[in-house]
Scaffold this motif. Structure first.
Motif, PDB file in Angstrom:
ATOM      1  N   ALA A 124     -16.197  24.989 -14.559  1.00 18.96           N
ATOM      2  CA  ALA A 124     -15.226  24.100 -13.925  1.00 18.96           C
ATOM      3  C   ALA A 124     -13.926  24.024 -14.718  1.00 18.96           C
ATOM      4  CB  ALA A 124     -15.830  22.713 -13.748  1.00 18.96           C
ATOM      5  N   THR A 125     -14.039  23.864 -16.035  1.00 20.09           N
ATOM      6  CA  THR A 125     -12.827  23.720 -16.846  1.00 20.09           C
ATOM      7  C   THR A 125     -12.033  25.024 -16.906  1.00 20.09           C
ATOM      8  OG1 THR A 125     -14.164  24.150 -18.841  1.00 20.09           O
ATOM      9  CG2 THR A 125     -13.747  21.848 -18.265  1.00 20.09           C
ATOM     10  N   SER A 126     -12.730  26.166 -16.874  1.00 18.87           N
ATOM     11  CA  SER A 126     -12.015  27.442 -16.870  1.00 18.87           C
ATOM     12  C   SER A 126     -11.231  27.643 -15.583  1.00 18.87           C
ATOM     13  CB  SER A 126     -12.995  28.604 -17.070  1.00 18.87           C
ATOM     14  OG  SER A 126     -13.864  28.726 -15.957  1.00 18.87           O
ATOM     15  N   LYS A 127     -11.613  26.934 -14.544  1.00 19.24           N
ATOM     16  CA  LYS A 127     -10.895  26.986 -13.269  1.00 19.24           C
ATOM     17  C   LYS A 127      -9.756  25.969 -13.235  1.00 19.24           C
ATOM     18  CE  LYS A 127     -11.910  27.357  -8.327  1.00 19.24           C
ATOM     19  NZ  LYS A 127     -12.922  27.218  -7.252  1.00 19.24           N
ATOM     20  N   GLY A 128      -9.614  25.195 -14.320  1.00 25.31           N
ATOM     21  CA  GLY A 128      -8.553  24.204 -14.396  1.00 25.31           C
ATOM     22  C   GLY A 128      -8.905  22.873 -13.773  1.00 25.31           C
ATOM     23  N   LEU A 129     -10.195  22.639 -13.531  1.00 25.59           N
ATOM     24  CA  LEU A 129     -10.628  21.395 -12.899  1.00 25.59           C
ATOM     25  C   LEU A 129     -11.062  20.377 -13.946  1.00 25.59           C
ATOM     26  CD1 LEU A 129     -12.842  22.934 -10.060  1.00 25.59           C
ATOM     27  CD2 LEU A 129     -10.475  22.150  -9.853  1.00 25.59           C
ATOM     28  N   VAL A 130     -10.919  19.122 -13.608  1.00 22.23           N
ATOM     29  CA  VAL A 130     -11.498  18.047 -14.415  1.00 22.23           C
ATOM     30  C   VAL A 130     -12.980  17.958 -14.066  1.00 22.23           C
ATOM     31  CG1 VAL A 130     -11.494  15.572 -14.894  1.00 22.23           C
ATOM     32  CG2 VAL A 130      -9.323  16.774 -14.512  1.00 22.23           C
ATOM     33  N   TRP A 131     -13.826  17.961 -15.074  1.00 31.33           N
ATOM     34  CA  TRP A 131     -15.284  17.936 -14.865  1.00 31.33           C
ATOM     35  C   TRP A 131     -15.839  16.667 -15.491  1.00 31.33           C
ATOM     36  CZ3 TRP A 131     -19.317  20.061 -12.414  1.00 31.33           C
ATOM     37  CH2 TRP A 131     -20.598  19.910 -12.962  1.00 31.33           C
ATOM     38  N   ARG A 132     -16.564  15.868 -14.707  1.00 31.52           N
ATOM     39  CA  ARG A 132     -17.147  14.625 -15.188  1.00 31.52           C
ATOM     40  C   ARG A 132     -18.601  14.514 -14.737  1.00 31.52           C
ATOM     41  NH1 ARG A 132     -13.338  14.756 -17.867  1.00 31.52           N
ATOM     42  NH2 ARG A 132     -11.606  13.273 -18.097  1.00 31.52           N
ATOM     43  N   VAL A 133     -19.463  14.133 -15.677  1.00 33.36           N
ATOM     44  CA  VAL A 133     -20.863  13.844 -15.352  1.00 33.36           C
ATOM     45  C   VAL A 133     -21.158  12.440 -15.835  1.00 33.36           C
ATOM     46  CG1 VAL A 133     -23.267  14.486 -15.698  1.00 33.36           C
ATOM     47  CG2 VAL A 133     -21.518  16.269 -15.555  1.00 33.36           C
ATOM     48  N   GLU A 134     -21.507  11.552 -14.905  1.00 32.48           N
ATOM     49  CA  GLU A 134     -21.788  10.151 -15.215  1.00 32.48           C
ATOM     50  C   GLU A 134     -23.240   9.855 -14.870  1.00 32.48           C
ATOM     51  OE1 GLU A 134     -18.954   7.883 -13.021  1.00 32.48           O
ATOM     52  OE2 GLU A 134     -17.249   9.081 -13.715  1.00 32.48           O
ATOM     53  N   SER A 135     -24.059   9.669 -15.888  1.00 31.66           N
ATOM     54  CA  SER A 135     -25.482   9.476 -15.675  1.00 31.66           C
ATOM     55  C   SER A 135     -25.807   7.985 -15.512  1.00 31.66           C
ATOM     56  CB  SER A 135     -26.275  10.060 -16.843  1.00 31.66           C
ATOM     57  OG  SER A 135     -27.650  10.053 -16.572  1.00 31.66           O
ATOM     58  N   CYS A 136     -27.074   7.690 -15.323  1.00 31.61           N
ATOM     59  CA  CYS A 136     -27.552   6.312 -15.240  1.00 31.61           C
ATOM     60  C   CYS A 136     -28.971   6.269 -15.792  1.00 31.61           C
ATOM     61  CB  CYS A 136     -27.489   5.787 -13.806  1.00 31.61           C
ATOM     62  SG  CYS A 136     -28.416   6.761 -12.600  1.00 31.61           S
ATOM     63  N   ASP A 137     -29.523   5.090 -15.910  1.00 33.67           N
ATOM     64  CA  ASP A 137     -30.821   4.910 -16.562  1.00 33.67           C
ATOM     65  C   ASP A 137     -31.918   4.809 -15.509  1.00 33.67           C
ATOM     66  OD1 ASP A 137     -32.788   4.508 -18.398  1.00 33.67           O
ATOM     67  OD2 ASP A 137     -32.319   2.383 -18.734  1.00 33.67           O
TER      68      ASP A 137
END
Length: 399
Positions: A118-131
């Protein structure tokens, strides 16, 4: 004609139309399975030969060309894997194996698999987990989510891709969001159909075949994990998967340990059986470079003769399924195990996608890898098989 007769006639017409549609769908699936098999053999040989060629290429131009070759092979593999997965799911040979694991493990796996891409494509990449602790088939859930992320990457040229999760009662909602091209309202009801694509009228194969969301739909039905979608054309899409939380009585068995780093003992002996000479050569080259001593033949009889001459117990058997003269790879495995012990690890590496192949392999407790596999995938599976403790009765059943 009375109303009752008219209703009966309409019902008969409806049943006939449904049966015709089912026949057409089955014929399509058989065609896809046959076509994919015939393409898998030469593609598998190219994967192995490309890997073997890598250490002989020294200059930058050569390495760049080899990298482009590998990219093309990866694209072809992705297309064939999509065809295979549709065939397997339609054949009803995929059975979920329920397990308990944390949502953090899912998030970490997705992050490791896609962050760089994703970052190599110039995109912002976010992973937000939970419990939360999930109870489902881990492999099938990851396959479903990976198809959604692949789809987001394919249709997002700028902005961001975000993986989010939220506990919702006795379920966890896992959402894949993107700022891509979005889905026009008139396409929303069709995006889960095979070969239907939005924004790809030229059928660019680098953008897939249009099977990713069809596979998502089938996996959603198989796992009973509803998938919801919302989208705004030109602004992006969000796909939401609802996964059950593990009941308290199961959470004590949750998985949590980190995967071990693959390590292959360089003194191992591998038996390879494939009647395609090019595939066999490529497979032999790759295993030899991994440090294995190799017995490579095109039949079970030759393999047994070579083992007798060596006087050594093999460490693993890797065989194609469909061999010459109506022989099959499970015969190789059976004969090796009868002579040297049932604990000998084995793999079937095949382009066959039919339910009978999977059933036969399962009956012999042999895992199946479908061609083409990358050398990295093969090494990971070989390492896994060598690590399994087969002294325990449940060793194979736990796979």
């Amino acid at each position: 004609m009375s109303l009752i007769h008219r209703l009966q006639s309409l019902e008969a017409e409806r049943d006939a139309a449904r049966e015709e549609a089912e026949r057409a769908n089955l014929a399509k699936s058989k065609f896809l399975a046959a076509a994919s098999h015939d393409l898998r053999q030469p593609l598998q040989a190219l994967f192995f030969l490309s890997a073997a060629l890598a250490r002989h290429v020294g200059d930058n131009n050569g390495r760049d060309l080899l990298s482009r070759l590998d990219q093309g092979l990866d694209t072809m593999k992705g297309l064939l894997d999509g065809l295979l997965e549709v065939s397997r799911l339609e054949a009803g040979v995929v059975t979920p194996v329920l397990d308990c694991f944390t949502i953090n493990e899912v998030a970490d796996d997705l992050d490791a698999a896609y962050a760089d891409q994703a970052t190599s494509k110039g995109l912002v990449w976010r992973v937000e987990s939970c419990d939360a602790i999930l109870r489902t088939d881990r492999g099938l859930l990851m396959q479903l989510l990976r198809n959604l992320v692949d789809n987001a990457l394919r249709y997002t040229e700028a902005g961001a891709i975000r993986i989010r999760c939220r506990v919702d009662g006795d379920q966890v909602a896992i959402e894949v969001q993107d700022t891509g091209i979005g889905i026009p309202p008139e396409h929303l009801d069709r995006i889960f159909e095979e070969f239907h694509q939005v924004g790809n009228p030229e059928r660019d194969r680098m953008r897939g075949l249009g099977l990713g969301l069809a596979i998502v739909r089938r996996l959603s039905q198989l796992l009973d994990h509803p998938v919801q979608v919302r989208s705004v054309q030109g602004q992006g899409s969000a796909f939401r998967v609802l996964v059950p939380i593990a009941p308290a009585r199961f959470t004590k068995r949750q998985a949590g340990g980190a995967d071990r780093v693959p390590v292959i003992d360089r003194s191992r002996l591998a038996v390879l059986v494939d009647d395609d000479a090019v595939v066999l050569l490529g497979l032999q080259t790759v295993l030899t470079e991994w440090g294995f001593r190799v017995v490579a033949t095109d039949s079970a009889d030759k393999a047994m003769d070579r083992l007798s001459a060596l006087g050594r117990v093999p460490d693993i058997v890797i065989a194609d399924y469909r061999l010459r003269e109506g022989r099959v790879g499970t015969e190789v495995v059976r004969r090796v195990r009868e002579r040297y012990g049932s604990a000998i690890p084995a793999l079937i590496l095949t382009g066959e996608t039919g339910a009978d192949t999977l059933a036969d392999a399962s009956a012999h407790e042999v895992p199946v890898l479908h061609k083409p596999v990358t050398p990295r995938q093969l090494q990971a599976e070989v390492d896994r098989q060598l690590r399994i403790d087969r002294s325990q009765p449940d060793a194979q059943a736990a796979q």
